[in-house]
Design a protein around this motif. Structure first.
Motif, PDB file in Angstrom:
ATOM      1  N   PHE A  32      -8.336  -5.973   0.604  1.00 38.23           N
ATOM      2  CA  PHE A  32      -7.141  -5.266   0.092  1.00 38.23           C
ATOM      3  C   PHE A  32      -6.771  -4.400   1.262  1.00 38.23           C
ATOM      4  CE2 PHE A  32      -5.220  -1.770  -2.591  1.00 38.23           C
ATOM      5  CZ  PHE A  32      -4.224  -2.841  -3.228  1.00 38.23           C
ATOM      6  N   ASP A  33      -6.197  -5.132   2.252  1.00 41.34           N
ATOM      7  CA  ASP A  33      -5.471  -4.732   3.462  1.00 41.34           C
ATOM      8  C   ASP A  33      -4.315  -3.709   3.275  1.00 41.34           C
ATOM      9  OD1 ASP A  33      -4.256  -4.173   5.880  1.00 41.34           O
ATOM     10  OD2 ASP A  33      -4.849  -6.089   6.787  1.00 41.34           O
ATOM     11  N   LYS A  34      -4.600  -2.450   2.992  1.00 43.02           N
ATOM     12  CA  LYS A  34      -3.681  -1.319   2.898  1.00 43.02           C
ATOM     13  C   LYS A  34      -2.280  -1.501   3.808  1.00 43.02           C
ATOM     14  CE  LYS A  34      -6.703   1.914   0.490  1.00 43.02           C
ATOM     15  NZ  LYS A  34      -6.768   2.972   0.465  1.00 43.02           N
ATOM     16  N   ASP A  35      -2.611  -1.793   4.994  1.00 38.25           N
ATOM     17  CA  ASP A  35      -1.426  -1.822   5.947  1.00 38.25           C
ATOM     18  C   ASP A  35      -0.561  -3.299   5.524  1.00 38.25           C
ATOM     19  OD1 ASP A  35      -2.174   0.081   7.315  1.00 38.25           O
ATOM     20  OD2 ASP A  35      -3.359  -1.195   8.884  1.00 38.25           O
ATOM     21  N   LYS A  36      -1.167  -4.281   4.735  1.00 42.16           N
ATOM     22  CA  LYS A  36      -0.509  -5.318   4.411  1.00 42.16           C
ATOM     23  C   LYS A  36       0.419  -4.978   3.238  1.00 42.16           C
ATOM     24  CE  LYS A  36      -0.122  -9.029   5.891  1.00 42.16           C
ATOM     25  NZ  LYS A  36       0.944  -9.781   6.399  1.00 42.16           N
ATOM     26  N   ILE A  37      -0.136  -4.306   2.450  1.00 40.22           N
ATOM     27  CA  ILE A  37       0.518  -3.930   1.085  1.00 40.22           C
ATOM     28  C   ILE A  37       1.526  -2.894   1.716  1.00 40.22           C
ATOM     29  CG2 ILE A  37       0.380  -2.589  -0.954  1.00 40.22           C
ATOM     30  CD1 ILE A  37      -1.053  -5.508  -0.974  1.00 40.22           C
ATOM     31  N   GLN A  38       1.368  -2.119   2.399  1.00 42.46           N
ATOM     32  CA  GLN A  38       2.348  -1.096   2.924  1.00 42.46           C
ATOM     33  C   GLN A  38       3.455  -1.942   3.369  1.00 42.46           C
ATOM     34  OE1 GLN A  38       1.035   2.423   3.963  1.00 42.46           O
ATOM     35  NE2 GLN A  38       3.355   3.377   4.060  1.00 42.46           N
ATOM     36  N   GLU A  39       3.205  -2.955   4.373  1.00 42.66           N
ATOM     37  CA  GLU A  39       4.346  -3.807   4.839  1.00 42.66           C
ATOM     38  C   GLU A  39       5.353  -4.306   4.256  1.00 42.66           C
ATOM     39  OE1 GLU A  39       4.125  -8.109   7.295  1.00 42.66           O
ATOM     40  OE2 GLU A  39       2.761  -6.517   7.658  1.00 42.66           O
ATOM     41  N   MET A  40       4.431  -4.909   2.945  1.00 36.73           N
ATOM     42  CA  MET A  40       5.367  -5.614   1.859  1.00 36.73           C
ATOM     43  C   MET A  40       6.181  -4.774   1.156  1.00 36.73           C
ATOM     44  SD  MET A  40       2.285  -8.154   0.820  1.00 36.73           S
ATOM     45  CE  MET A  40       3.073  -9.326  -0.315  1.00 36.73           C
ATOM     46  N   ILE A  41       5.773  -3.590   0.977  1.00 39.06           N
ATOM     47  CA  ILE A  41       6.649  -2.571   0.139  1.00 39.06           C
ATOM     48  C   ILE A  41       7.650  -2.070   0.980  1.00 39.06           C
ATOM     49  CG2 ILE A  41       6.764  -0.361  -0.962  1.00 39.06           C
ATOM     50  CD1 ILE A  41       3.628  -0.803  -2.259  1.00 39.06           C
ATOM     51  N   HIS A  42       7.447  -1.956   2.232  1.00 37.33           N
ATOM     52  CA  HIS A  42       8.351  -1.527   3.323  1.00 37.33           C
ATOM     53  C   HIS A  42       9.411  -2.572   3.513  1.00 37.33           C
ATOM     54  CE1 HIS A  42       9.741   0.253   6.970  1.00 37.33           C
ATOM     55  NE2 HIS A  42      10.129  -1.265   7.466  1.00 37.33           N
ATOM     56  N   ASN A  43       9.143  -3.606   3.330  1.00 33.93           N
ATOM     57  CA  ASN A  43      10.215  -4.994   3.545  1.00 33.93           C
ATOM     58  C   ASN A  43      10.830  -4.732   2.337  1.00 33.93           C
ATOM     59  OD1 ASN A  43       9.369  -5.340   6.221  1.00 33.93           O
ATOM     60  ND2 ASN A  43       7.984  -6.825   5.532  1.00 33.93           N
ATOM     61  N   TYR A  44      10.408  -4.847   1.055  1.00 37.66           N
ATOM     62  CA  TYR A  44      10.969  -5.099  -0.217  1.00 37.66           C
ATOM     63  C   TYR A  44      12.141  -3.988  -0.629  1.00 37.66           C
ATOM     64  CZ  TYR A  44      11.644  -6.078  -5.158  1.00 37.66           C
ATOM     65  OH  TYR A  44      12.241  -6.331  -6.194  1.00 37.66           O
ATOM     66  N   ALA A  47       6.423   5.776  -2.564  1.00 37.27           N
ATOM     67  CA  ALA A  47       6.473   4.307  -3.453  1.00 37.27           C
ATOM     68  C   ALA A  47       5.023   3.490  -3.248  1.00 37.27           C
ATOM     69  CB  ALA A  47       7.509   3.547  -2.694  1.00 37.27           C
ATOM     70  N   VAL A  48       4.511   3.464  -2.041  1.00 36.96           N
ATOM     71  CA  VAL A  48       2.897   2.912  -1.992  1.00 36.96           C
ATOM     72  C   VAL A  48       2.216   3.436  -2.886  1.00 36.96           C
ATOM     73  CG1 VAL A  48       1.282   2.212  -0.426  1.00 36.96           C
ATOM     74  CG2 VAL A  48       3.487   1.963   0.369  1.00 36.96           C
ATOM     75  N   THR A  49       2.013   4.881  -2.831  1.00 34.90           N
ATOM     76  CA  THR A  49       1.059   5.610  -3.751  1.00 34.90           C
ATOM     77  C   THR A  49       1.524   5.181  -5.181  1.00 34.90           C
ATOM     78  OG1 THR A  49       0.849   7.160  -2.172  1.00 34.90           O
ATOM     79  CG2 THR A  49       0.033   7.616  -4.320  1.00 34.90           C
ATOM     80  N   LEU A  50       2.755   5.019  -5.583  1.00 35.56           N
ATOM     81  CA  LEU A  50       3.188   5.007  -7.092  1.00 35.56           C
ATOM     82  C   LEU A  50       2.616   3.562  -7.495  1.00 35.56           C
ATOM     83  CD1 LEU A  50       4.723   5.669  -9.509  1.00 35.56           C
ATOM     84  CD2 LEU A  50       6.745   4.695  -8.425  1.00 35.56           C
ATOM     85  N   MET A  51       3.030   2.540  -6.470  1.00 38.20           N
ATOM     86  CA  MET A  51       2.689   1.125  -7.052  1.00 38.20           C
ATOM     87  C   MET A  51       0.965   1.009  -7.404  1.00 38.20           C
ATOM     88  SD  MET A  51       5.490  -0.029  -7.499  1.00 38.20           S
ATOM     89  CE  MET A  51       7.153   0.634  -6.863  1.00 38.20           C
ATOM     90  N   ASN A  52       0.331   1.670  -6.236  1.00 40.05           N
ATOM     91  CA  ASN A  52      -1.075   1.519  -6.457  1.00 40.05           C
ATOM     92  C   ASN A  52      -1.559   2.379  -7.805  1.00 40.05           C
ATOM     93  OD1 ASN A  52      -1.668   0.055  -4.217  1.00 40.05           O
ATOM     94  ND2 ASN A  52      -1.734   1.888  -3.158  1.00 40.05           N
ATOM     95  N   ASN A  53      -0.955   3.442  -8.017  1.00 40.52           N
ATOM     96  CA  ASN A  53      -1.369   4.210  -9.394  1.00 40.52           C
ATOM     97  C   ASN A  53      -0.918   3.471 -10.672  1.00 40.52           C
ATOM     98  OD1 ASN A  53      -2.586   6.236  -7.924  1.00 40.52           O
ATOM     99  ND2 ASN A  53      -1.050   7.501  -7.637  1.00 40.52           N
ATOM    100  N   LEU A  54       0.424   2.707 -10.463  1.00 40.66           N
ATOM    101  CA  LEU A  54       0.721   2.122 -11.731  1.00 40.66           C
ATOM    102  C   LEU A  54      -0.251   0.972 -12.293  1.00 40.66           C
ATOM    103  CD1 LEU A  54       4.582   1.596 -11.319  1.00 40.66           C
ATOM    104  CD2 LEU A  54       3.371   3.039 -12.790  1.00 40.66           C
ATOM    105  N   ILE A  55      -0.946   0.166 -11.242  1.00 34.10           N
ATOM    106  CA  ILE A  55      -1.894  -0.746 -11.302  1.00 34.10           C
ATOM    107  C   ILE A  55      -3.052  -0.137 -11.608  1.00 34.10           C
ATOM    108  CG2 ILE A  55      -3.329  -2.441 -10.067  1.00 34.10           C
ATOM    109  CD1 ILE A  55      -0.872  -2.981  -8.201  1.00 34.10           C
ATOM    110  N   ARG A  56      -3.684   1.016 -11.293  1.00 33.01           N
ATOM    111  CA  ARG A  56      -4.848   1.642 -11.504  1.00 33.01           C
ATOM    112  C   ARG A  56      -4.882   2.133 -12.928  1.00 33.01           C
ATOM    113  NH1 ARG A  56      -6.348   6.261  -7.511  1.00 33.01           N
ATOM    114  NH2 ARG A  56      -6.409   4.719  -6.078  1.00 33.01           N
TER     115      ARG A  56
END
Length: 292
Positions: free
Chosen positions: A129-141, A157-166
């Motif tokens: 669960f590479d957090k840098d990869k997720i951050q990169e994808m959200i950054h670009n999107y 935004a990154v924290t929000l997406m993780n918390n929605l899933i959680r």
């Protein structure tokens, strides 16, 4: 998040429609379990242990599996098995799409290979669960400023997406950033302001029926009274902002404070938000708004 980006990837390539994606996400959600439920069904954890982990998640920004491992409720091998199931969720979505007849297996296989290649996904960064990869994808999107710095807004935004899933579920797709929330009837809004080293406003806005389902998922029970629905959504916003505060403190040495939450009818003229991120769950569209 890999599941959500994969769904959008398929829609953008016109392999499925947006409606088919939502239907497939619902199919996947109904057939597959949460990490807590999976740990229970496999006999890895007891109900009391899963409840302990959920309670701990309220006060620290950490995934269920890593917390359970740290609390000695899971062994390393058990955690690895659950991690693999969690972070290859986009493969489960692909299976649902094929099972529903929206795409044939060969085409889907090619799409998975292209997705993994385009986003440089590997077994290692998915499994860990590479957090840098997720951050990169959200950054670009969401087209956050490409200046080499992680801004508070991007962190939010990154924290929000993780918390929605959680806390709510992973059966949603992302829509692009909006400039304003549509002015529709029966829209309700919960808000909370941020003060301290960063100042701004945050809100969750949605059609009444959709907010009821959002609140029910978060609370884990039926909430028929409008007041309890509002309280549950306010509690989610407060918890999310609290975890955002912890992240800012730990990662950027920045301190913020939160005002009391408020629930009300949506007033389109009262506050303008810099970021409006619509998230389409299988039960409806919710708008997550913030200015920092």
């Amino acid at each position: 998040m890999l599941t959500q980006f994969f769904g959008n990837y398929l829609v953008d390539r016109k392999l499925i429609t947006s409606d088919q994606l939502i239907y497939a996400l619902r199919h996947k959600h109904e057939k597959n379990q949460t990490m807590a439920a999976m740990a229970l069904s496999l006999g890895y954890m007891t109900e009391e242990e899963t409840e302990d982990v959920h309670n701990m998640q309220v006060i620290c920004d950490e995934e269920f599996i890593s917390l359970a491992l740290r609390m000695n409720y899971l062994t390393s091998s058990q955690a690895a098995e659950l991690e693999e199931a969690q972070h290859f969720g986009y493969l489960l979505l692909a299976r649902s799409i094929v099972e529903l007849g929206f795409c044939d297996a060969a085409t889907m296989s090619d799409a998975i290979a292209d997705y993994e290649f385009d986003f440089q996904l590997s077994f290692s960064n998915c499994l860990n669960f590479d957090k840098d990869k997720i951050q990169e994808m959200i950054h670009n999107y969401y087209n956050f400023p490409d200046d080499g710095q992680i801004t508070p807004a991007e962190e939010y935004a990154v924290t929000l997406m993780n918390n929605l899933i959680r806390f709510i579920g992973d059966d949603f797709r992302l829509d692009g950033k909006l400039e304003k929330v549509p002015d529709l009837p029966d829209m309700i809004e919960v808000t909370q302001h941020i003060t301290g080293e960063i100042k701004g406003g945050t809100a969750i806005i949605g059609y009444k029926d959709f907010m009821e389902e959002f609140a029910k998922r978060y609370a884990g029970e039926e909430l028929e009274d409008d007041e309890y629905v509002s309280i549950a959504v306010q509690d989610f916003l407060n918890q999310h902002n609290g975890l955002f505060s912890i992240s800012l403190s730990q990662e950027h040495d920045m301190e913020i404070e939160l005002t009391a939450t408020e629930g009300k009818e949506y007033d389109k003229d009262k506050f303008q938000y810099s970021y409006i991120l619509p998230v389409e769950f299988t039960f409806g569209l919710i708008y997550f708004c913030f200015s920092l």
